[in-house]
Design a protein around this motif. Structure first.
Motif, PDB file in Angstrom:
ATOM      1  N   PRO A  50       3.334  -3.254  -3.045  1.00 24.94           N
ATOM      2  CA  PRO A  50       4.236  -3.214  -1.888  1.00 24.94           C
ATOM      3  C   PRO A  50       4.337  -4.550  -1.157  1.00 24.94           C
ATOM      4  CG  PRO A  50       2.829  -1.290  -1.886  1.00 24.94           C
ATOM      5  CD  PRO A  50       2.325  -2.193  -2.978  1.00 24.94           C
ATOM      6  N   ALA A  51       3.234  -5.327  -1.120  1.00 31.65           N
ATOM      7  CA  ALA A  51       3.252  -6.625  -0.448  1.00 31.65           C
ATOM      8  C   ALA A  51       4.178  -7.610  -1.155  1.00 31.65           C
ATOM      9  CB  ALA A  51       1.843  -7.198  -0.372  1.00 31.65           C
ATOM     10  N   GLY A  71      -1.689  18.257   3.979  1.00 32.82           N
ATOM     11  CA  GLY A  71      -0.293  18.598   4.193  1.00 32.82           C
ATOM     12  C   GLY A  71       0.484  17.666   5.099  1.00 32.82           C
ATOM     13  N   ALA A  72      -0.111  16.557   5.542  1.00 30.35           N
ATOM     14  CA  ALA A  72       0.594  15.651   6.447  1.00 30.35           C
ATOM     15  C   ALA A  72       1.776  14.996   5.751  1.00 30.35           C
ATOM     16  CB  ALA A  72      -0.359  14.593   6.994  1.00 30.35           C
ATOM     17  N   GLY A  73       1.600  14.585   4.504  1.00 30.97           N
ATOM     18  CA  GLY A  73       2.709  14.079   3.710  1.00 30.97           C
ATOM     19  C   GLY A  73       3.036  12.605   3.868  1.00 30.97           C
ATOM     20  N   TYR A  74       3.064  12.086   5.090  1.00 31.61           N
ATOM     21  CA  TYR A  74       3.427  10.683   5.286  1.00 31.61           C
ATOM     22  C   TYR A  74       2.255   9.776   4.944  1.00 31.61           C
ATOM     23  CZ  TYR A  74       7.717  12.038   7.658  1.00 31.61           C
ATOM     24  OH  TYR A  74       8.946  12.556   7.951  1.00 31.61           O
ATOM     25  N   VAL A  75       2.557   8.692   4.208  1.00 37.19           N
ATOM     26  CA  VAL A  75       1.556   7.678   3.882  1.00 37.19           C
ATOM     27  C   VAL A  75       2.080   6.356   4.416  1.00 37.19           C
ATOM     28  CG1 VAL A  75       0.255   6.530   2.053  1.00 37.19           C
ATOM     29  CG2 VAL A  75       0.912   8.931   1.793  1.00 37.19           C
ATOM     30  N   PHE A  76       1.360   5.776   5.362  1.00 40.54           N
ATOM     31  CA  PHE A  76       1.755   4.518   5.987  1.00 40.54           C
ATOM     32  C   PHE A  76       1.081   3.356   5.264  1.00 40.54           C
ATOM     33  CE2 PHE A  76       2.206   7.844   9.022  1.00 40.54           C
ATOM     34  CZ  PHE A  76       3.317   7.508   9.778  1.00 40.54           C
ATOM     35  N   TYR A  77       1.839   2.277   5.042  1.00 48.07           N
ATOM     36  CA  TYR A  77       1.240   1.100   4.417  1.00 48.07           C
ATOM     37  C   TYR A  77       0.272   0.447   5.396  1.00 48.07           C
ATOM     38  CZ  TYR A  77       0.486  -3.261   2.038  1.00 48.07           C
ATOM     39  OH  TYR A  77      -0.119  -4.328   1.421  1.00 48.07           O
ATOM     40  N   ASP A  78      -0.921   0.151   4.911  1.00 44.75           N
ATOM     41  CA  ASP A  78      -1.952  -0.511   5.713  1.00 44.75           C
ATOM     42  C   ASP A  78      -2.467  -1.686   4.895  1.00 44.75           C
ATOM     43  OD1 ASP A  78      -4.204  -1.362   7.088  1.00 44.75           O
ATOM     44  OD2 ASP A  78      -5.118   0.621   7.223  1.00 44.75           O
ATOM     45  N   PHE A  80      -4.952  -3.413   5.184  1.00 42.67           N
ATOM     46  CA  PHE A  80      -6.397  -3.398   5.000  1.00 42.67           C
ATOM     47  C   PHE A  80      -6.853  -2.306   4.033  1.00 42.67           C
ATOM     48  CE2 PHE A  80      -5.649  -5.224   9.246  1.00 42.67           C
ATOM     49  CZ  PHE A  80      -6.143  -6.506   8.995  1.00 42.67           C
ATOM     50  N   ALA A  81      -5.965  -1.391   3.678  1.00 47.49           N
ATOM     51  CA  ALA A  81      -6.267  -0.339   2.703  1.00 47.49           C
ATOM     52  C   ALA A  81      -5.008  -0.038   1.889  1.00 47.49           C
ATOM     53  CB  ALA A  81      -6.771   0.911   3.418  1.00 47.49           C
ATOM     54  N   PRO A  82      -4.494  -1.038   1.143  1.00 43.77           N
ATOM     55  CA  PRO A  82      -3.233  -0.839   0.418  1.00 43.77           C
ATOM     56  C   PRO A  82      -3.319   0.196  -0.700  1.00 43.77           C
ATOM     57  CG  PRO A  82      -4.229  -2.938  -0.178  1.00 43.77           C
ATOM     58  CD  PRO A  82      -5.037  -2.375   0.951  1.00 43.77           C
ATOM     59  N   GLU A  83      -4.533   0.469  -1.183  1.00 46.57           N
ATOM     60  CA  GLU A  83      -4.678   1.446  -2.260  1.00 46.57           C
ATOM     61  C   GLU A  83      -4.274   2.846  -1.819  1.00 46.57           C
ATOM     62  OE1 GLU A  83      -8.394   1.090   0.052  1.00 46.57           O
ATOM     63  OE2 GLU A  83      -7.179  -0.404  -0.963  1.00 46.57           O
ATOM     64  N   GLU A  84      -4.354   3.135  -0.523  1.00 49.00           N
ATOM     65  CA  GLU A  84      -3.926   4.438  -0.003  1.00 49.00           C
ATOM     66  C   GLU A  84      -2.428   4.646  -0.231  1.00 49.00           C
ATOM     67  OE1 GLU A  84      -5.550   7.065   1.577  1.00 49.00           O
ATOM     68  OE2 GLU A  84      -7.375   6.060   0.892  1.00 49.00           O
ATOM     69  N   PHE A  85      -1.659   3.584  -0.088  1.00 47.15           N
ATOM     70  CA  PHE A  85      -0.209   3.660  -0.228  1.00 47.15           C
ATOM     71  C   PHE A  85       0.197   3.723  -1.700  1.00 47.15           C
ATOM     72  CE2 PHE A  85       4.164   2.199  -0.228  1.00 47.15           C
ATOM     73  CZ  PHE A  85       4.690   2.832   0.887  1.00 47.15           C
ATOM     74  N   GLY A  86      -0.505   2.969  -2.528  1.00 45.41           N
ATOM     75  CA  GLY A  86      -0.184   2.924  -3.947  1.00 45.41           C
ATOM     76  C   GLY A  86       0.920   1.923  -4.238  1.00 45.41           C
ATOM     77  N   ASN A  87       1.377   1.928  -5.471  1.00 42.68           N
ATOM     78  CA  ASN A  87       2.403   1.000  -5.911  1.00 42.68           C
ATOM     79  C   ASN A  87       3.810   1.557  -5.690  1.00 42.68           C
ATOM     80  OD1 ASN A  87       0.879  -1.242  -6.898  1.00 42.68           O
ATOM     81  ND2 ASN A  87       0.228   0.032  -8.605  1.00 42.68           N
TER      82      ASN A  87
END
Length: 144
Positions: A50-51, A71-78, A80-87
């Motif tokens: 994403p960067a 069930g939150a569904g939204y993933v915010f780009y961070d 400091f933890a880009p792996e949470e967002f994924g590619n």
């Protein structure tokens, strides 16, 4: 399979296809305006980070994940933890916030794989999908 694995497989397929067909990478341009923009990548990013794809617009980058636990569904780009967002994946939709006035452009190098695509909807409920082609379409919503 994790989003990183899917992106790696897509990039490898693009590299093999591009090498075999001697296709040159294309520059994908996504116009954005001030405020929230609902965008999709029209080409497979050569670098799905994403960067790299959304450089300069990472502060307000969000994707919807219908399989996210809780069930939150939204993933915010961070950053400091880009792996949470994924590619970044072809066929996914993203919310992108442009904070500055006026228009802008998200530009990245990718492979044009325009044509018919299979887009998986992982479960019943909401999904956020994007148009996975470089070529415009004139199909009416009712015809899809």
């Amino acid at each position: 399979m994790h989003r990183t694995g899917i992106a790696f497989m897509a990039a490898a397929l693009v590299a093999v296809t591009a090498a075999g067909a001697m296709a040159a990478p294309v520059t994908a341009n996504i116009p954005v305006t001030q405020g929230w923009n609902l965008v999709a990548c029209p080409a497979v990013p050569l670098n799905p980070d994403p960067a790299s794809v959304f450089a300069g617009y990472l502060e307000g980058l969000i994707r919807w994940d219908p399989l996210k636990s809780g069930g939150a569904g939204y993933v915010f780009y961070d950053e400091f933890a880009p792996e949470e967002f994924g590619n970044i994946l072809l066929g996914d939709g993203y919310w992108l916030r442009k904070n500055t006035p006026g228009s802008g452009t998200v530009s990245y190098s990718g492979a044009d794989v325009s044509g018919d695509h299979w887009i998986s909807l992982p479960k019943a409920g909401w999904s956020l999908v994007g148009y996975p082609n470089m070529t415009p379409t004139s199909k009416a919503y009712e015809a899809l």
